[in-house]
Write an enzyme that holds these catalytic residues in place. Sequence first.
Site, PDB file in Angstrom:
ATOM      1  N   ASP A  60       0.746  -1.091  -0.046  1.00 58.58           N
ATOM      2  CA  ASP A  60      -0.032   0.075  -0.016  1.00 58.58           C
ATOM      3  C   ASP A  60       0.740   1.167   0.006  1.00 58.58           C
ATOM      4  O   ASP A  60       2.153   0.999   0.200  1.00 58.58           O
ATOM      5  CB  ASP A  60      -0.965   0.010   1.369  1.00 58.58           C
ATOM      6  CG  ASP A  60      -1.862   1.225   1.227  1.00 58.58           C
ATOM      7  OD1 ASP A  60      -2.383   1.823   0.096  1.00 58.58           O
ATOM      8  OD2 ASP A  60      -1.898   1.961   2.495  1.00 58.58           O
ATOM      9  N   SER A  61       0.348   2.416   0.032  1.00 57.81           N
ATOM     10  CA  SER A  61       1.028   3.553  -0.102  1.00 57.81           C
ATOM     11  C   SER A  61       1.306   4.095   1.396  1.00 57.81           C
ATOM     12  O   SER A  61       2.145   4.764   1.601  1.00 57.81           O
ATOM     13  CB  SER A  61       0.339   4.822  -0.588  1.00 57.81           C
ATOM     14  OG  SER A  61      -1.108   4.677  -0.082  1.00 57.81           O
ATOM     15  N   TYR A  83      -0.816   8.527  -2.474  1.00 58.57           N
ATOM     16  CA  TYR A  83      -0.793   8.189  -3.787  1.00 58.57           C
ATOM     17  C   TYR A  83      -2.112   9.116  -4.624  1.00 58.57           C
ATOM     18  O   TYR A  83      -1.968   8.974  -5.904  1.00 58.57           O
ATOM     19  CB  TYR A  83      -1.085   6.761  -4.322  1.00 58.57           C
ATOM     20  CG  TYR A  83       0.304   6.123  -4.256  1.00 58.57           C
ATOM     21  CD1 TYR A  83       1.246   6.377  -3.349  1.00 58.57           C
ATOM     22  CD2 TYR A  83       0.504   5.068  -5.398  1.00 58.57           C
ATOM     23  CE1 TYR A  83       2.369   5.546  -3.768  1.00 58.57           C
ATOM     24  CE2 TYR A  83       1.550   4.473  -5.501  1.00 58.57           C
ATOM     25  CZ  TYR A  83       2.620   4.608  -4.765  1.00 58.57           C
ATOM     26  OH  TYR A  83       3.773   3.871  -4.943  1.00 58.57           O
ATOM     27  N   GLY A  84      -2.989   9.546  -3.936  1.00 56.96           N
ATOM     28  CA  GLY A  84      -4.161   9.961  -4.441  1.00 56.96           C
ATOM     29  C   GLY A  84      -3.761  11.324  -5.384  1.00 56.96           C
ATOM     30  O   GLY A  84      -4.842  11.748  -6.131  1.00 56.96           O
ATOM     31  N   CYS A 128      -4.389  -1.311  -2.193  1.00 55.62           N
ATOM     32  CA  CYS A 128      -4.377   0.088  -2.148  1.00 55.62           C
ATOM     33  C   CYS A 128      -5.449   0.379  -3.680  1.00 55.62           C
ATOM     34  O   CYS A 128      -4.841  -0.110  -4.828  1.00 55.62           O
ATOM     35  CB  CYS A 128      -3.243   0.580  -2.487  1.00 55.62           C
ATOM     36  SG  CYS A 128      -3.043   2.602  -2.948  1.00 55.62           S
ATOM     37  N   ASN A 129      -6.417   0.982  -3.590  1.00 59.93           N
ATOM     38  CA  ASN A 129      -7.127   1.201  -4.669  1.00 59.93           C
ATOM     39  C   ASN A 129      -6.722   1.914  -5.693  1.00 59.93           C
ATOM     40  O   ASN A 129      -6.579   1.667  -6.980  1.00 59.93           O
ATOM     41  CB  ASN A 129      -8.541   1.762  -4.239  1.00 59.93           C
ATOM     42  CG  ASN A 129      -9.284   1.181  -3.610  1.00 59.93           C
ATOM     43  OD1 ASN A 129     -10.460   0.459  -3.943  1.00 59.93           O
ATOM     44  ND2 ASN A 129      -9.176   0.740  -2.278  1.00 59.93           N
ATOM     45  N   THR A 130      -5.771   2.950  -5.310  1.00 60.35           N
ATOM     46  CA  THR A 130      -5.306   4.117  -6.116  1.00 60.35           C
ATOM     47  C   THR A 130      -4.235   3.399  -7.012  1.00 60.35           C
ATOM     48  O   THR A 130      -4.110   3.355  -8.498  1.00 60.35           O
ATOM     49  CB  THR A 130      -4.740   5.330  -5.345  1.00 60.35           C
ATOM     50  OG1 THR A 130      -5.776   5.616  -4.626  1.00 60.35           O
ATOM     51  CG2 THR A 130      -4.029   6.256  -6.243  1.00 60.35           C
ATOM     52  N   CYS A 137     -11.016   3.120  -0.754  1.00 62.93           N
ATOM     53  CA  CYS A 137      -9.508   3.488  -0.400  1.00 62.93           C
ATOM     54  C   CYS A 137      -9.389   2.615   0.883  1.00 62.93           C
ATOM     55  O   CYS A 137     -10.270   2.778   1.634  1.00 62.93           O
ATOM     56  CB  CYS A 137      -9.319   5.069  -0.042  1.00 62.93           C
ATOM     57  SG  CYS A 137      -7.895   5.420   0.589  1.00 62.93           S
ATOM     58  N   THR A 138      -8.182   2.085   1.000  1.00 67.37           N
ATOM     59  CA  THR A 138      -8.119   0.954   1.894  1.00 67.37           C
ATOM     60  C   THR A 138      -7.630   1.529   3.309  1.00 67.37           C
ATOM     61  O   THR A 138      -8.025   1.225   4.363  1.00 67.37           O
ATOM     62  CB  THR A 138      -6.994   0.226   1.563  1.00 67.37           C
ATOM     63  OG1 THR A 138      -5.767   0.782   1.452  1.00 67.37           O
ATOM     64  CG2 THR A 138      -7.231  -0.834   0.673  1.00 67.37           C
ATOM     65  N   HIS A 139      -7.512   3.002   3.433  1.00 70.21           N
ATOM     66  CA  HIS A 139      -7.498   3.637   4.463  1.00 70.21           C
ATOM     67  C   HIS A 139      -8.574   3.956   5.082  1.00 70.21           C
ATOM     68  O   HIS A 139      -8.701   4.224   6.443  1.00 70.21           O
ATOM     69  CB  HIS A 139      -6.660   5.135   4.222  1.00 70.21           C
ATOM     70  CG  HIS A 139      -5.212   5.032   4.134  1.00 70.21           C
ATOM     71  ND1 HIS A 139      -4.531   4.455   3.068  1.00 70.21           N
ATOM     72  CD2 HIS A 139      -4.443   5.275   4.958  1.00 70.21           C
ATOM     73  CE1 HIS A 139      -3.336   4.661   3.154  1.00 70.21           C
ATOM     74  NE2 HIS A 139      -3.011   5.212   4.267  1.00 70.21           N
TER      75      HIS A 139
HETATM   76  N1  DGL Z   1      -4.850   3.427   0.463  1.00 71.43           N
HETATM   77  C1  DGL Z   1      -4.831   3.957  -0.829  1.00 71.43           C
HETATM   78  C2  DGL Z   1      -6.379   3.602  -1.740  1.00 71.43           C
HETATM   79  O1  DGL Z   1      -6.578   2.538  -1.157  1.00 71.43           O
HETATM   80  C3  DGL Z   1      -4.872   5.438  -1.024  1.00 71.43           C
HETATM   81  C4  DGL Z   1      -4.200   6.476  -0.065  1.00 71.43           C
HETATM   82  C5  DGL Z   1      -3.295   7.444  -0.714  1.00 71.43           C
HETATM   83  O2  DGL Z   1      -3.784   8.527  -1.365  1.00 71.43           O
HETATM   84  O3  DGL Z   1      -1.963   7.194  -0.952  1.00 71.43           O
HETATM   85  O4  DGL Z   1      -6.561   4.081  -2.508  1.00 71.43           O
END
Ligand code: DGL
Length: 271
Positions: A11-12, A43-44, A75-77, A192-194
């Site tokens: 993940d990021s 990453y967004g 991580c979705n992004t 987003c996994t966060h």
């Molecule tokens: N955890 C990341 C996701 O699932 C995004 C967080 C980021 O912006 O880095 O998209």
Amino acid sequence: MSYSPTILVLDSGLGGLTVLREIVNALPAARYIYVADDAFFPYGRLSEEDIIARVVPLVGELIGAHAPDIVVIACNTMSVSVLGPLRAAYPAPFVGTVPAIKPACAASKTKRVSVLGTRATVQREYTQALIRNHAQACTVTLVGAARLASLAEDALSGKLVSDADILSEITPCFVPAGEGGGLRTDAVVLACTHYPLLLDRLLRLAPWPVSWIDPAPAIARRVVDLLGLLGPLAPNTAGDHDRPPEMIFTSGRSRTLADALAPFFGGRVPA
Ligand code: DGL
């Protein structure tokens, strides 16, 4: 002969721990390597080209160093930007985390669903294609949250995060009845996994109750299924790996994976 797999999770930042906890629940005997590319967080704000240029070589190095049986992009992004190039570059099996639009639309009774993700995730063609192919009769509202992943990192590290800051990020998800002639939103995809890190706050701050759709349990099932295709999995007792689990921060920070996971397991260190 059964085997105990090595699973690389990327993940990021720390959001991928919300996916990892589901996989650890399903496969406690596996060896885990968790990588947070926090040198590039968030990453967004990155373009698709930048994410591809960063992640393809990084994953190549990680595969070379750890020889994982499977790579989970938690991580979705990252997933909506780079899953295709990763699969083209490396033969390892990959499991991505992509916006759970299909289950959300299937669950929605009002047929009004919102997708809450990073700005990058909601802009990507991958996400648009998921909507075209799986939204069924639903109206989907895409909400790109600029700061919510950072707020989740802050909350996890014990910093004070105000309700107002969270509310301003999630409010556009709540489309009231009558707008566009439809009923009000009743399902929000946590894309987003966060964001599951803030779930108790999201439940409390939501203007009205909705289903918050988190794909992590489905991702864990997919990981188990794919690993099962490689051979019979070892019983779920404590791992027999001669190398310990690892947590890698690309910024150079250091922390053990057991310590990072403990809050997700009621303070206990998972086996
Ligand atoms: N955890 C990341 C996701 O699932 C995004 C967080 C980021 O912006 O880095 O998209």
